[in-house]
Design an enzyme around this catalytic site. Structure first.
Site, PDB file in Angstrom:
ATOM      1  N   HIS A  52      15.536 -19.320 -43.335  1.00  0.00           N
ATOM      2  CA  HIS A  52      15.437 -20.060 -41.860  1.00  0.00           C
ATOM      3  C   HIS A  52      14.494 -21.246 -41.869  1.00  0.00           C
ATOM      4  O   HIS A  52      15.194 -22.185 -41.299  1.00  0.00           O
ATOM      5  CB  HIS A  52      15.126 -18.911 -41.091  1.00  0.00           C
ATOM      6  CG  HIS A  52      14.800 -19.464 -39.425  1.00  0.00           C
ATOM      7  ND1 HIS A  52      15.813 -19.760 -38.844  1.00  0.00           N
ATOM      8  CD2 HIS A  52      13.840 -19.394 -38.765  1.00  0.00           C
ATOM      9  CE1 HIS A  52      15.333 -20.437 -37.601  1.00  0.00           C
ATOM     10  NE2 HIS A  52      14.108 -20.230 -37.515  1.00  0.00           N
ATOM     11  N   HIS A  76       6.903 -23.460 -39.330  1.00  0.00           N
ATOM     12  CA  HIS A  76       7.082 -23.037 -37.561  1.00  0.00           C
ATOM     13  C   HIS A  76       6.817 -21.475 -37.458  1.00  0.00           C
ATOM     14  O   HIS A  76       6.321 -21.230 -36.410  1.00  0.00           O
ATOM     15  CB  HIS A  76       7.996 -23.537 -37.197  1.00  0.00           C
ATOM     16  CG  HIS A  76       9.414 -22.976 -37.273  1.00  0.00           C
ATOM     17  ND1 HIS A  76      10.318 -23.026 -38.386  1.00  0.00           N
ATOM     18  CD2 HIS A  76      10.038 -22.097 -36.413  1.00  0.00           C
ATOM     19  CE1 HIS A  76      11.117 -22.207 -38.305  1.00  0.00           C
ATOM     20  NE2 HIS A  76      11.174 -21.429 -37.057  1.00  0.00           N
ATOM     21  N   GLU A  80       3.283 -17.068 -36.209  1.00  0.00           N
ATOM     22  CA  GLU A  80       3.948 -15.982 -35.365  1.00  0.00           C
ATOM     23  C   GLU A  80       4.418 -14.797 -36.190  1.00  0.00           C
ATOM     24  O   GLU A  80       4.262 -13.467 -35.486  1.00  0.00           O
ATOM     25  CB  GLU A  80       5.278 -16.507 -34.699  1.00  0.00           C
ATOM     26  CG  GLU A  80       5.964 -15.532 -33.543  1.00  0.00           C
ATOM     27  CD  GLU A  80       7.141 -16.506 -32.728  1.00  0.00           C
ATOM     28  OE1 GLU A  80       7.921 -15.828 -32.434  1.00  0.00           O
ATOM     29  OE2 GLU A  80       6.809 -17.622 -32.475  1.00  0.00           O
ATOM     30  N   ASP A  81       5.237 -14.837 -37.415  1.00  0.00           N
ATOM     31  CA  ASP A  81       5.535 -13.752 -37.986  1.00  0.00           C
ATOM     32  C   ASP A  81       4.943 -13.415 -39.230  1.00  0.00           C
ATOM     33  O   ASP A  81       5.438 -12.347 -39.873  1.00  0.00           O
ATOM     34  CB  ASP A  81       7.083 -14.104 -38.198  1.00  0.00           C
ATOM     35  CG  ASP A  81       7.945 -14.227 -37.030  1.00  0.00           C
ATOM     36  OD1 ASP A  81       7.735 -13.611 -35.874  1.00  0.00           O
ATOM     37  OD2 ASP A  81       8.882 -15.042 -36.943  1.00  0.00           O
ATOM     38  N   ASP A 143      15.025 -25.269 -34.740  1.00  0.00           N
ATOM     39  CA  ASP A 143      15.095 -24.079 -34.886  1.00  0.00           C
ATOM     40  C   ASP A 143      16.110 -23.062 -34.132  1.00  0.00           C
ATOM     41  O   ASP A 143      16.626 -22.125 -34.358  1.00  0.00           O
ATOM     42  CB  ASP A 143      13.524 -23.531 -34.115  1.00  0.00           C
ATOM     43  CG  ASP A 143      13.526 -21.897 -34.244  1.00  0.00           C
ATOM     44  OD1 ASP A 143      13.824 -21.086 -35.098  1.00  0.00           O
ATOM     45  OD2 ASP A 143      12.869 -21.264 -33.261  1.00  0.00           O
ATOM     46  N   ASP A 263      45.810 -34.571 -23.397  1.00  0.00           N
ATOM     47  CA  ASP A 263      46.642 -35.764 -23.554  1.00  0.00           C
ATOM     48  C   ASP A 263      45.977 -36.757 -23.486  1.00  0.00           C
ATOM     49  O   ASP A 263      46.519 -37.840 -23.770  1.00  0.00           O
ATOM     50  CB  ASP A 263      47.549 -35.762 -21.962  1.00  0.00           C
ATOM     51  CG  ASP A 263      48.771 -34.787 -22.250  1.00  0.00           C
ATOM     52  OD1 ASP A 263      49.018 -34.522 -23.385  1.00  0.00           O
ATOM     53  OD2 ASP A 263      49.428 -34.476 -21.291  1.00  0.00           O
TER      54      ASP A 263
END
Length: 725
Positions: A52, A76, A80-81, A143, A263
């Site tokens: 990711h 990034h 956070e993770d 992201d 069209d």
């Protein structure tokens, strides 16, 4: 669509393709740090989580971002993770990169009442960080784009939630930043998630039609190329692809079929100089007759996202309409990369003076929204500001002002100055006096007429368009409402004091009254008095607390206005709505937005009518919420399901059996039809209007999808009362 990067060497090759002197060692070091931090983590798809951040960095290379942004893209999610800390990032990679990562890191450790509030606060943080460094928003968009590309691995409810948020916030943001290819891809991916049947059907229809129309586009292209050569003009000529969501939007907006939308052939010409754009335009118009009203000059007056092109539509060979876009190579680069094409930094990702002036809307956007205290108001305001189409109008001195489509003289007045807006009594547009509701058009010259005796009116909220005008009007109304409530509350208390034989002037200034106010949850006596004026607190209740020794009979005799009982937890009524905090109030569902379970809802206290339940986003609620104290948090009571009437409008081809087939599809979804009307139109289409009874929004969605699958149906949508006006 740009290819997703899956390997570090592929990323390095991309960076070096536009920045040969890039610090690739720093990129590799960031990759190694991210790999170690995310070790053992996997995504919902089962692939290593590291894929990711690598893909996010890859999207940033498509925007030709600098190494600092790409490194921040790789890192990034580490704070956070993972166990990585901001201090660790700053030590390893420096302050700039640590600050960018912090800008895109979601707010944690703070309890939020619901998902929407949490997302609003996260987005607010990003907007404020964006003011400091524009690269923050580019990393966030990259992201979101990769998350949308891999959305199929999440469960349906989460897919719908993320796609709706992307459609409302991130795709319009990419558009306002001028990143056209990203906006188109995000919208197409949202359509795929929110309306998979429509997406699949359009994909097949476009593929089939492209085969049929390829020869026609080639014929037109060859004619143009020959004409350019004969005139000695240089230009690349090629067909312009249309994205699916754009086609879907046009079908919905104009209630027309796919054949009628598609069209239109679209061709783009890219030349080497601005004056050649106008020469080529004249050449095109000499070959084919232009369609009146379809010429737009975005070179003379660029869009706020710096987009420049000449647009024209002509009646081409065989009488078919052909749309041309004519621009220079530099204009094309800006159209593709938008704000990312303007990396003229002074420092820390700040755009240089020249580009800063061009992107003045961005500064204005941040200024207008950072002062809105309420998260729901903030998000509604942001959505409006990101979504709108624009008109370009002039001040009497010839200055150009960009305003949202549908803006009025009041919006224009507040855009000039708050004082001018507050005292606006009328306007002259192109020398003629117009009403305050008059909608401005591109090219108008506006002169505002003011009067010192004029003040804002709440009716203005029904027609103004800009967040600035709405915020200023609401602020003035709230201040005035508080003044009136304070005056009414003081009169009611004085009357009760006199009935009890107490001196009003002394009692209103007494320490005992302040104690009662604080015991009742108010900071000051004035706050409590205003609450009495609003009708949220009974003056008798205050007297009871001030004079507890008096007999109940005496106290009962002095109640002058309706008593509002104390809150009872979990209070709900037959409407299927529970009041958070449990205010014991008469409830009614609003007729203007007709909410059903599944809609986000809010209650609004109206004197003498109790609590009216509105859908969040209802224009009438928006016009009322200048007084936040009257808004009450409510939620649906799912323990007692019931049916709710909803209006549904269906547009279909006028042919035998269509009403019966649509009615049958509704019945198969176990929804009852309480009313049905059919109107045939001159264009051989039929408008079918139903009132059906559904349990919740999921049930309604099931019904709408079933209707859309009926042969001959063009669109099916829910209709609110305010949309029928």
């Amino acid at each position: 669509m740009y290819e997703t990067v899956t390997h570090i060497d592929q990323l390095i090759k991309r960076v070096e393709s536009y920045n040969p002197d890039a610090d690739v060692a720093l990129v590799r070091r960031a990759y190694a740090f991210s790999a170690k931090a995310h070790e053992g983590q996997t995504r919902q798809s089962g692939e290593p989580y590291l894929q990711h951040p690598l893909a996010v960095a890859g999207v940033l290379t498509a925007l030709k971002s600098d190494v600092t942004a790409i490194v921040a893209g790789l890192l990034h999610d580490t704070v956070e993770d993972t166990l990585a800390t901001p201090e660790e990032l700053e030590h390893e990679f420096g302050k700039d990169i640590a600050r960018l990562v912090d800008g895109v890191t979601k707010i944690g450790k703070i309890p939020f009442r619901n998902y929407e509030e949490k997302q609003a606060e996260n987005f607010r943080k990003m907007v404020l960080s964006m003011a400091d460094d524009i690269r923050v928003v580019l990393i966030k968009l990259a992201d979101r784009l990769h998350n949308m590309r891999t959305l199929e691995h999440l469960h349906e409810a989460k897919r719908q939630q993320i796609a709706q948020e992307t459609l409302e916030i991130y795709a319009p943001l990419a558009n306002r930043l001028g990143i056209g290819w990203m906006k188109n891809e995000l919208e197409d991916l949202c359509l795929k998630a929110l309306k998979p049947d429509v997406y699949a059907n359009l994909t097949l229809l476009v593929a089939k039609r492209d085969e049929e129309r390829q020869q026609y586009v080639q014929e037109v292209t060859q004619v143009v190329k020959r004409a350019l050569a004969d005139a000695g003009l240089t230009g690349e000529v090629h067909g312009r692809p249309k994205h699916l969501y754009g086609i879907y939007q046009k079908m919905e907006r104009q209630s027309i079929s796919f054949e009628e939308v598609y069209d239109l052939a679209a061709i783009r010409i890219i030349t080497n100089a601005k004056m050649n754009c106008y020469a080529i335009l004249g050449l095109i118009h000499s070959l084919w007759r232009p369609v009146p009203g379809r010429f737009k000059d975005y070179i003379a007056i660029p869009k706020s996202n710096l987009y420049q092109s000449l647009h024209t539509t002509v009646v081409g060979p065989k009488g078919e309409h052909v749309e041309f876009q004519i621009r220079t190579e530099e204009m094309h680069r800006v159209a593709e990369y938008g704000i990312a094409a303007h990396w003229k930094y002074k420092e820390r990702g700040q755009i240089g003076d020249k580009d800063g002036k061009v992107f003045s809307w961005l500064r204005q956007f941040i200024e207008w929204h950072q002062d809105l205290p309420d998260n729901r108001q903030f998000m509604d305001s942001v959505k409006l500001d990101l979504f709108h189409d624009v008109v370009y109008v002039f001040t009497p001195k010839g200055m150009v002002k960009e305003m949202p489509l549908g803006s009025t003289p009041v919006d224009f007045a507040y855009a000039i100055h708050t004082e001018i807006g507050d005292h606006c009594v009328g306007a002259k547009v192109n020398g003629k006096i117009v009403s305050l509701k008059h909608q401005l058009a591109s090219g108008d010259t506006i002169e505002i007429l003011t009067s010192s005796t004029q003040v804002p009116h709440k009716d203005w909220l029904k027609f103004v368009r800009t967040p600035r005008a709405k915020t200023k009007i609401k602020h003035w109304l709230k201040v005035e409402e508080q003044k009136r409530s304070l005056e009414i509350g003081r009169r009611l208390l004085e009357r009760e004091f006199r009935r009890q034989g107490l001196p009003p002037a002394q009692m209103l200034k007494s320490d005992r009254l302040l104690e009662v106010a604080r015991d009742s949850g108010f900071e000051t006596t004035d706050e409590m008095v205003a609450a009495i004026g609003f009708g949220r607190l009974a003056s008798a209740e205050v007297i009871n607390r001030l004079t507890p020794s008096r007999p109940d009979t005496d106290r009962g005799a002095v109640t002058a206005e309706p008593h509002v009982p104390k809150p009872q937890p979990g209070k709900h009524d037959e409407k299927g709505v529970k009041v958070k905090g449990g205010h014991d109030l008469l409830m009614q569902l609003s007729r203007c937005c007709n909410p059903v379970p599944g809609d986000r809802i809010l209650g609004y206290i109206t004197r003498g009518r109790g609590l009216t339940i509105h859908s969040v986003g209802c224009p009438n609620l928006e016009a009322l919420d200048y007084d936040r104290d009257r808004l009450v948090e409510v939620e649906w009571d799912t323990t007692a399901p019931s049916t709710h009437a909803v209006k549904v409008s269906v547009l279909a081809v006028d042919k035998t059996g269509v009403l019966a087939n649509v009615s049958s599809s509704i019945a198969e979804c176990e929804a009852n039809i309480s009313r049905a009307e059919i109107t045939t139109r001159e264009d051989r289409k039929a408008a079918l209007d139903f009132v059906i009874e559904v349990i919740d929004t999921a049930h309604l969605d099931r019904v709408l999808k079933a209707i859309e699958r009926v042969d001959g149906v063009i669109t099916a949508r829910r209709v609110r009362a305010w949309q029928e006006r």
